[in-house]
Design a protein around this motif. Structure first.
Motif, PDB file in Angstrom:
ATOM      1  N   TYR A  58       0.871  -1.147   0.024  1.00  0.00           N
ATOM      2  CA  TYR A  58       0.173  -0.041   0.022  1.00  0.00           C
ATOM      3  C   TYR A  58       0.820   1.241  -0.019  1.00  0.00           C
ATOM      4  CZ  TYR A  58      -2.898   3.725   1.487  1.00  0.00           C
ATOM      5  OH  TYR A  58      -3.471   5.124   1.634  1.00  0.00           O
ATOM      6  N   ARG A  59       0.294   2.361  -0.737  1.00  0.00           N
ATOM      7  CA  ARG A  59       0.988   3.423  -0.516  1.00  0.00           C
ATOM      8  C   ARG A  59       0.051   4.817  -0.377  1.00  0.00           C
ATOM      9  NH1 ARG A  59       3.671   3.442  -6.624  1.00  0.00           N
ATOM     10  NH2 ARG A  59       5.136   1.700  -6.267  1.00  0.00           N
ATOM     11  N   SER A  60       0.272   5.448   0.761  1.00  0.00           N
ATOM     12  CA  SER A  60      -0.646   6.547   0.708  1.00  0.00           C
ATOM     13  C   SER A  60      -0.309   7.531  -0.240  1.00  0.00           C
ATOM     14  CB  SER A  60      -0.194   7.400   2.056  1.00  0.00           C
ATOM     15  OG  SER A  60       1.075   8.082   1.922  1.00  0.00           O
ATOM     16  N   PRO A  61      -1.348   8.472  -0.679  1.00  0.00           N
ATOM     17  CA  PRO A  61      -1.341   9.247  -1.562  1.00  0.00           C
ATOM     18  C   PRO A  61      -0.185  10.417  -1.363  1.00  0.00           C
ATOM     19  CG  PRO A  61      -3.770   9.442  -0.888  1.00  0.00           C
ATOM     20  CD  PRO A  61      -2.860   8.269   0.030  1.00  0.00           C
ATOM     21  N   LEU A  62       0.270  10.529  -0.214  1.00  0.00           N
ATOM     22  CA  LEU A  62       1.311  11.496   0.161  1.00  0.00           C
ATOM     23  C   LEU A  62       2.765  10.797  -0.260  1.00  0.00           C
ATOM     24  CD1 LEU A  62       2.136  13.818   1.571  1.00  0.00           C
ATOM     25  CD2 LEU A  62       2.739  12.677   3.410  1.00  0.00           C
ATOM     26  N   THR A  63       2.697   9.480   0.092  1.00  0.00           N
ATOM     27  CA  THR A  63       3.849   8.836  -0.293  1.00  0.00           C
ATOM     28  C   THR A  63       4.067   8.475  -1.830  1.00  0.00           C
ATOM     29  OG1 THR A  63       4.331   7.661   1.568  1.00  0.00           O
ATOM     30  CG2 THR A  63       5.006   6.409  -0.283  1.00  0.00           C
ATOM     31  N   ASN A  64       3.026   8.338  -2.507  1.00  0.00           N
ATOM     32  CA  ASN A  64       2.907   8.012  -4.052  1.00  0.00           C
ATOM     33  C   ASN A  64       3.247   9.569  -4.736  1.00  0.00           C
ATOM     34  OD1 ASN A  64       2.048   5.691  -6.225  1.00  0.00           O
ATOM     35  ND2 ASN A  64       1.229   7.626  -6.918  1.00  0.00           N
ATOM     36  N   SER A  76       0.744   8.530 -11.362  1.00  0.00           N
ATOM     37  CA  SER A  76       0.249   9.609 -10.312  1.00  0.00           C
ATOM     38  C   SER A  76      -1.125   8.817  -9.595  1.00  0.00           C
ATOM     39  CB  SER A  76      -0.078  10.784 -11.063  1.00  0.00           C
ATOM     40  OG  SER A  76      -1.049  10.485 -12.099  1.00  0.00           O
ATOM     41  N   ARG A  77      -1.619   7.999 -10.543  1.00  0.00           N
ATOM     42  CA  ARG A  77      -2.883   7.185  -9.869  1.00  0.00           C
ATOM     43  C   ARG A  77      -2.737   5.962  -9.547  1.00  0.00           C
ATOM     44  NH1 ARG A  77      -7.344   9.608 -14.282  1.00  0.00           N
ATOM     45  NH2 ARG A  77      -5.733   8.379 -15.330  1.00  0.00           N
ATOM     46  N   SER A  78      -1.827   5.563  -9.062  1.00  0.00           N
ATOM     47  CA  SER A  78      -1.262   4.091  -8.931  1.00  0.00           C
ATOM     48  C   SER A  78      -2.423   3.504  -8.177  1.00  0.00           C
ATOM     49  CB  SER A  78       0.110   4.352  -7.917  1.00  0.00           C
ATOM     50  OG  SER A  78       0.375   2.726  -7.598  1.00  0.00           O
ATOM     51  N   LEU A  79      -2.403   2.180  -8.438  1.00  0.00           N
ATOM     52  CA  LEU A  79      -3.330   1.319  -7.976  1.00  0.00           C
ATOM     53  C   LEU A  79      -2.684   0.766  -6.507  1.00  0.00           C
ATOM     54  CD1 LEU A  79      -4.484  -1.056 -10.642  1.00  0.00           C
ATOM     55  CD2 LEU A  79      -5.595   1.085  -9.798  1.00  0.00           C
ATOM     56  N   HIS A  80      -1.421   0.928  -6.246  1.00  0.00           N
ATOM     57  CA  HIS A  80      -1.239   0.846  -4.822  1.00  0.00           C
ATOM     58  C   HIS A  80      -1.862   1.697  -3.786  1.00  0.00           C
ATOM     59  CE1 HIS A  80       2.570  -1.441  -5.758  1.00  0.00           C
ATOM     60  NE2 HIS A  80       2.790  -0.613  -6.746  1.00  0.00           N
ATOM     61  N   MET A  81      -2.391   2.799  -4.251  1.00  0.00           N
ATOM     62  CA  MET A  81      -3.013   3.767  -3.106  1.00  0.00           C
ATOM     63  C   MET A  81      -4.489   3.205  -3.212  1.00  0.00           C
ATOM     64  SD  MET A  81      -2.099   7.577  -4.434  1.00  0.00           S
ATOM     65  CE  MET A  81      -2.849   7.376  -6.026  1.00  0.00           C
ATOM     66  N   GLN A  82      -4.832   2.311  -3.630  1.00  0.00           N
ATOM     67  CA  GLN A  82      -6.251   1.560  -3.648  1.00  0.00           C
ATOM     68  C   GLN A  82      -6.179   0.210  -3.158  1.00  0.00           C
ATOM     69  OE1 GLN A  82      -8.890   2.130  -6.982  1.00  0.00           O
ATOM     70  NE2 GLN A  82      -7.473   3.524  -7.772  1.00  0.00           N
ATOM     71  N   GLY A  83      -4.924  -0.044  -2.719  1.00  0.00           N
ATOM     72  CA  GLY A  83      -4.817  -1.690  -2.241  1.00  0.00           C
ATOM     73  C   GLY A  83      -4.941  -2.596  -3.153  1.00  0.00           C
ATOM     74  N   GLY A 109      -2.817  -6.049 -14.415  1.00  0.00           N
ATOM     75  CA  GLY A 109      -1.628  -5.448 -14.619  1.00  0.00           C
ATOM     76  C   GLY A 109      -0.185  -6.162 -14.310  1.00  0.00           C
ATOM     77  N   VAL A 110       0.619  -6.483 -15.158  1.00  0.00           N
ATOM     78  CA  VAL A 110       1.829  -6.985 -14.957  1.00  0.00           C
ATOM     79  C   VAL A 110       3.148  -6.031 -15.363  1.00  0.00           C
ATOM     80  CG1 VAL A 110       3.321  -9.007 -15.314  1.00  0.00           C
ATOM     81  CG2 VAL A 110       0.925  -9.255 -15.050  1.00  0.00           C
ATOM     82  N   GLY A 111       3.773  -5.477 -14.421  1.00  0.00           N
ATOM     83  CA  GLY A 111       4.791  -4.862 -14.982  1.00  0.00           C
ATOM     84  C   GLY A 111       6.193  -5.489 -14.350  1.00  0.00           C
ATOM     85  N   TYR A 112       7.026  -5.476 -15.368  1.00  0.00           N
ATOM     86  CA  TYR A 112       8.416  -6.145 -15.248  1.00  0.00           C
ATOM     87  C   TYR A 112       9.367  -5.051 -15.282  1.00  0.00           C
ATOM     88  CZ  TYR A 112      12.512  -9.151 -16.195  1.00  0.00           C
ATOM     89  OH  TYR A 112      13.673  -9.845 -16.285  1.00  0.00           O
ATOM     90  N   VAL A 123      -4.808  -6.094  -9.669  1.00  0.00           N
ATOM     91  CA  VAL A 123      -6.011  -6.610 -10.114  1.00  0.00           C
ATOM     92  C   VAL A 123      -6.727  -5.596 -10.713  1.00  0.00           C
ATOM     93  CG1 VAL A 123      -5.956  -8.654  -8.315  1.00  0.00           C
ATOM     94  CG2 VAL A 123      -6.687  -6.396  -7.604  1.00  0.00           C
ATOM     95  N   GLY A 124      -6.323  -4.926 -11.389  1.00  0.00           N
ATOM     96  CA  GLY A 124      -6.993  -3.843 -12.429  1.00  0.00           C
ATOM     97  C   GLY A 124      -7.238  -4.456 -13.702  1.00  0.00           C
ATOM     98  N   ARG A 125      -7.279  -3.392 -14.538  1.00  0.00           N
ATOM     99  CA  ARG A 125      -7.484  -3.957 -15.819  1.00  0.00           C
ATOM    100  C   ARG A 125      -6.309  -4.735 -16.474  1.00  0.00           C
ATOM    101  NH1 ARG A 125      -5.008  -0.639 -19.285  1.00  0.00           N
ATOM    102  NH2 ARG A 125      -4.854   1.708 -18.627  1.00  0.00           N
ATOM    103  N   ILE A 126      -6.456  -5.756 -17.373  1.00  0.00           N
ATOM    104  CA  ILE A 126      -5.369  -6.554 -17.862  1.00  0.00           C
ATOM    105  C   ILE A 126      -4.503  -5.664 -18.790  1.00  0.00           C
ATOM    106  CG2 ILE A 126      -4.900  -8.283 -19.407  1.00  0.00           C
ATOM    107  CD1 ILE A 126      -7.551  -9.824 -18.614  1.00  0.00           C
ATOM    108  N   ARG A 127      -3.259  -5.549 -18.608  1.00  0.00           N
ATOM    109  CA  ARG A 127      -2.172  -4.947 -19.358  1.00  0.00           C
ATOM    110  C   ARG A 127      -0.855  -5.375 -18.795  1.00  0.00           C
ATOM    111  NH1 ARG A 127      -3.469  -2.896 -15.063  1.00  0.00           N
ATOM    112  NH2 ARG A 127      -2.480  -1.088 -13.855  1.00  0.00           N
ATOM    113  N   SER A 128       0.112  -4.851 -19.623  1.00  0.00           N
ATOM    114  CA  SER A 128       1.556  -5.126 -19.172  1.00  0.00           C
ATOM    115  C   SER A 128       2.414  -4.308 -19.823  1.00  0.00           C
ATOM    116  CB  SER A 128       1.904  -6.537 -19.718  1.00  0.00           C
ATOM    117  OG  SER A 128       1.696  -6.638 -21.096  1.00  0.00           O
TER     118      SER A 128
END
Length: 131
Positions: A58-64, A76-83, A109-112, A123-128
């Protein structure tokens, strides 16, 4: 066990939320249990124990916002902020293999990130992408 008897276990999920808190601010937020399901399935597919090294939960909006200002690789709108996202390594499984297993699941989403040796999963939309 975060899932047993056909249901998610609130105490285990709360412990995961605490573990994956924003380590900069201490803020705790709920993490989507589908991430834990995905991690469990990926470890099983890799034939490894599900003992992940967590780079970012998790990232708070401040940290992100701070990380986004420092790096173009932080959304800027990372899914980390939404858990809904986690960055991990799986000891015993090369990160490119973990990426391939995740891509095969078609879950989100999968980022390498080869240079930093970790995989972003969400667990957002499918993308890589590669970073």
């Amino acid at each position: 066990d975060y899932f047993s008897g056909g249901a998610y276990q609130p105490e285990a999920l709360a412990a995961f939320d605490q573990l994956l808190r924003d380590h900069r601010t201490g803020e705790v937020a709920p993490i989507d249990p589908r991430l834990f399901d995905l991690l469990h399935k990926l470890a099983a597919g890799a034939g490894c124990a599900a003992r992940f090294a967590v780079i970012s939960g998790y990232r708070s909006p401040l940290t992100n916002a701070m990380l986004n200002a420092r790096s173009s690789g932080v959304a800027s709108r990372s899914l980390h902020m939404q858990g809904l996202a986690i960055d991990v390594r799986l000891p015993g499984c090369p990160s490119d293999r973990l990426r391939d297993l995740a891509l095969g699941r078609q879950v989100g989403g999968v980022g390498y990130y080869r240079a930093s040796d970790f995989v972003h999963l969400d667990v957002g939309r499918i993308r890589s992408w590669s970073g």
